[in-house]
Design an enzyme around this catalytic site. Structure first.
Site, PDB file in Angstrom:
ATOM      1  N   LEU A 208       0.930  -1.220   0.070  1.00 43.81           N
ATOM      2  CA  LEU A 208       0.021  -0.125   0.061  1.00 43.81           C
ATOM      3  C   LEU A 208       0.787   1.308   0.003  1.00 43.81           C
ATOM      4  O   LEU A 208       1.767   1.445   0.893  1.00 43.81           O
ATOM      5  CB  LEU A 208      -0.719  -0.298   1.204  1.00 43.81           C
ATOM      6  CG  LEU A 208      -1.745  -1.263   1.496  1.00 43.81           C
ATOM      7  CD1 LEU A 208      -2.717  -0.883   2.355  1.00 43.81           C
ATOM      8  CD2 LEU A 208      -2.542  -1.715   0.192  1.00 43.81           C
TER       9      LEU A 208
ATOM     10  N   GLY B  55      -0.933   6.774  -0.138  1.00 47.46           N
ATOM     11  CA  GLY B  55      -1.173   7.803   0.737  1.00 47.46           C
ATOM     12  C   GLY B  55      -0.505   9.204   0.315  1.00 47.46           C
ATOM     13  O   GLY B  55       0.433   9.174  -0.606  1.00 47.46           O
TER      14      GLY B  55
ATOM     15  N   ARG C  70       2.825  15.108   5.467  1.00 46.41           N
ATOM     16  CA  ARG C  70       3.500  15.445   6.807  1.00 46.41           C
ATOM     17  C   ARG C  70       5.131  15.644   6.632  1.00 46.41           C
ATOM     18  O   ARG C  70       5.739  16.107   7.433  1.00 46.41           O
ATOM     19  CB  ARG C  70       3.222  14.481   8.156  1.00 46.41           C
ATOM     20  CG  ARG C  70       2.151  14.804   8.753  1.00 46.41           C
ATOM     21  CD  ARG C  70       1.527  13.622   9.830  1.00 46.41           C
ATOM     22  NE  ARG C  70       1.149  12.447   9.098  1.00 46.41           N
ATOM     23  CZ  ARG C  70       0.998  11.435   9.702  1.00 46.41           C
ATOM     24  NH1 ARG C  70       0.963  11.171  10.917  1.00 46.41           N
ATOM     25  NH2 ARG C  70       0.525  10.662   8.983  1.00 46.41           N
TER      26      ARG C  70
ATOM     27  N   GLY D 165      -9.006   4.448   2.683  1.00 49.69           N
ATOM     28  CA  GLY D 165      -8.983   3.801   3.699  1.00 49.69           C
ATOM     29  C   GLY D 165      -8.035   2.401   3.199  1.00 49.69           C
ATOM     30  O   GLY D 165      -8.344   2.005   1.988  1.00 49.69           O
TER      31      GLY D 165
ATOM     32  N   ASN E  64      -1.917  -3.252  16.772  1.00 47.19           N
ATOM     33  CA  ASN E  64      -2.045  -3.849  15.497  1.00 47.19           C
ATOM     34  C   ASN E  64      -0.607  -2.949  14.695  1.00 47.19           C
ATOM     35  O   ASN E  64      -0.857  -2.006  14.678  1.00 47.19           O
ATOM     36  CB  ASN E  64      -3.417  -3.532  14.903  1.00 47.19           C
ATOM     37  CG  ASN E  64      -3.007  -4.049  13.219  1.00 47.19           C
ATOM     38  OD1 ASN E  64      -2.592  -4.838  13.016  1.00 47.19           O
ATOM     39  ND2 ASN E  64      -4.053  -3.328  12.489  1.00 47.19           N
TER      40      ASN E  64
ATOM     41  N   ASN F 236       6.500   9.207   8.449  1.00 48.63           N
ATOM     42  CA  ASN F 236       5.615  10.061   8.280  1.00 48.63           C
ATOM     43  C   ASN F 236       6.245  11.530   7.772  1.00 48.63           C
ATOM     44  O   ASN F 236       5.606  12.396   7.404  1.00 48.63           O
ATOM     45  CB  ASN F 236       4.489  10.187   9.355  1.00 48.63           C
ATOM     46  CG  ASN F 236       3.663   9.039   9.276  1.00 48.63           C
ATOM     47  OD1 ASN F 236       3.224   8.424   8.222  1.00 48.63           O
ATOM     48  ND2 ASN F 236       3.260   8.309  10.746  1.00 48.63           N
TER      49      ASN F 236
END
Ligand code: UD1
Ligand code: MG
Length: 442
Positions: free
Chosen positions: A10, A13, A17, A90, A180, A238
């Site tokens: 994935l 995004g 930031r 998501g 998680n 991030n």
């Protein structure tokens, strides 16, 4: 019998930031990018299929990964499908899109992240081995700070029954210290229907991948979990400060690997070695040395202090590069030495040649790069400038301060000296440079 494996990475995004224009997953990490680091770790499991889910600056990320990953798999080609998630909605939505090219795939599906470059092949393999016949295995951890992370829900028997995102937790659930990590291995056949049943009923109105856990449990599944052995592996990037933390862990791994192969690194804190560097045993790397991807250093060499080896540099056994020496695409034969204040660019240096202090291969004429060839046992006097293309024969010598003109051939055992600098002709500017000094075109 091992089952076929697919990897879904994935990476859609926005990465806002980081405050840099470059897509987050292309941030550099020890000669790779964040995304290629994650994909190369997963590639060690020899997946049959790999899908990268993109959206933000997709063309740029895809082009970069295609370029970077070519030829990195010992002759095998990694079959990667790049898919566009559209507006990211998501992690569940991202995996739904990631499963589209895997319509006919049957086997294990692992999910990884383009911004988590420290995950190792060993941990991913443990997740695959742990799943056995269940719908899913998941990686959990007990970090000191659980802020923002999904909490692991367990029933009275201690069975894993769900994941609650931080924003959706009750005060009581926020007290749960097991989180998680976001890495899972799924049974493709059970994942597909569970993904189809996802609903965005949560604080963020997104399709959460984590909701498949409660779904599996409602189907009667018992799901195994494993605790992350090294919490560094789940570190995500991030911000640029996260990048520096991840970089220090990755750098330590690379240096320790070389040390375990008998490379003496005197000051690991002041040594930077990229991925994809080969170093033989009994080689000493002295402080403040930077070695880029693609360099190959033989046995018993000495590099540093303050040396910079850039891509394509090869040192045969016993060669040495010392104080303030930069080498780029240079090949030094066995026992050749350049110990002080030297630039060797696009150079081939024969065995046991001695490159004196302050030697420069002037490889760039403003337009093209040219090669310098120096023969075996040649002696290049201090302060020599070799204006490439130049050839210096075996056992030839230049006196201190010699400036050797482009196109010169110094034959074996000849001694050359002197400085030919004098007015020759007007400079011919390269096309790009002359255009920039000219008037603006209408
Ligand atoms: C996720 C988990 C959380 C876990 C945490 C660990 C969910 C819902 N939550 O939360 O339980 O504790 O990771 O770090 O999965 N991405 C896409 N498309 C999207 C959304 C995300 O590609 O639509 C990518 C992001 O670029 C990122 C990764 O998926 O690389 C994870 O997404 P992120 O938003 O960071 O999830 P978290 O909220 O951290
Ligand atoms: Mg996250």
């Amino acid at each position: 019998m091992t089952r076929p494996l697919a990897v879904i990475c994935l990476a859609a995004g926005m990465g806002k930031r980081t405050k840099v224009s470059m897509p987050k997953v292309l941030l550099p990490l020890c000669g790779r990018t964040l995304a290629s680091s994650a994909l190369l770790a997963a590639a060690e499991l020899k997946p049959a299929r790999t899908v990268v889910v993109l959206h933000n600056q997709m063309e740029r990320v895809q082009a970069s990964l295609e370029k970077e990953l070519t030829g990195k798999f010992e002759g095998r080609s990694l079959s990667i499908d790049y898919v566009d998630q559209g507006a990211p909605n998501g992690t569940g939505h991202a995996v739904q899109v990631g499963m589209e090219p895997l319509k006919d795939f049957v086997g294990d599906v692992i999910v990884i992240y383009g911004d988590c470059p420290l995950m190792t092949a060993e941990t991913l393999q443990d997740m695959v081995d742990l799943r056995v016949d269940s719908a899913c295995s998941a990686l959990t951890a007990y970090p000191d700070d659980t802020t923002g992370l999904g909490r692991i829900l367990r029933n009275d028997e201690g069975n894993f029954v769900g994941i609650r995102e931080h924003k959706d937790c009750s005060d009581e659930e926020l007290m749960i210290d097991e989180i998680n990590c976001g890495f899972y291995c799924f049974d493709s056949e059970k994942l597909r229907p569970a993904l189809a049943r996802l609903q965005p009923n949560n604080a963020q109105g997104e399709y959460y991948l984590t909701d498949v856990i409660a779904d599996f449990v409602s189907q009667g599944e018992v799901l195994p979990t494993a605790e992350a052995a090294d919490i560094a592996e789940i570190m995500g990037v991030n911000s640029l400060s996260d990048l520096s933390l991840v970089q220090s862990v990755m750098q330590e791994r690379i240096l320790f690997e070389h040390m375990s192969n008998g490379v003496l690194i005197t000051d690991p804190a002041a040594t930077w070695i990229d991925h994809d560097v080969e170093i033989g045993s009994d080689t000493k790397i002295l402080p403040c040395t930077v070695i880029g991807s693609g360099c190959k250093i033989g046995n018993g060499c000495e590099v540093g202090p303050f040396s910079h080896l850039r891509g394509g540099t090869v040192l045969d056994d016993g060669a040495a590069l010392g104080n303030f020496v930069e080498a780029k695409n240079a090949h030094l034969g066995a026992g050749a030495k350049a110990k002080h204040l030297t630039y060797l660019g696009d150079a081939v240096v024969g065995a046991n040649a001695n490159i004196g202090c302050g030697t420069i291969t002037a490889n760039y004429d403003g337009v093209n790069k040219h090669q310098t060839k120096i023969g075996a046992r040649a002696f290049i006097g201090s302060g020599t400038v070799l204006c490439a293309p130049v050839e210096v024969g075996d056992e030839a010598m230049t006196a201190a301060g010699a400036v050797v003109k482009p196109g010169s051939t110094i034959k074996a055992q000849e001694l050359w000296l002197g400085v030919p600098a004098r007015y020759l002709r007007q400079r011919e500017l390269p096309a790009a440079a002359s255009a920039s000094t000219g008037e603006k075109k209408q």
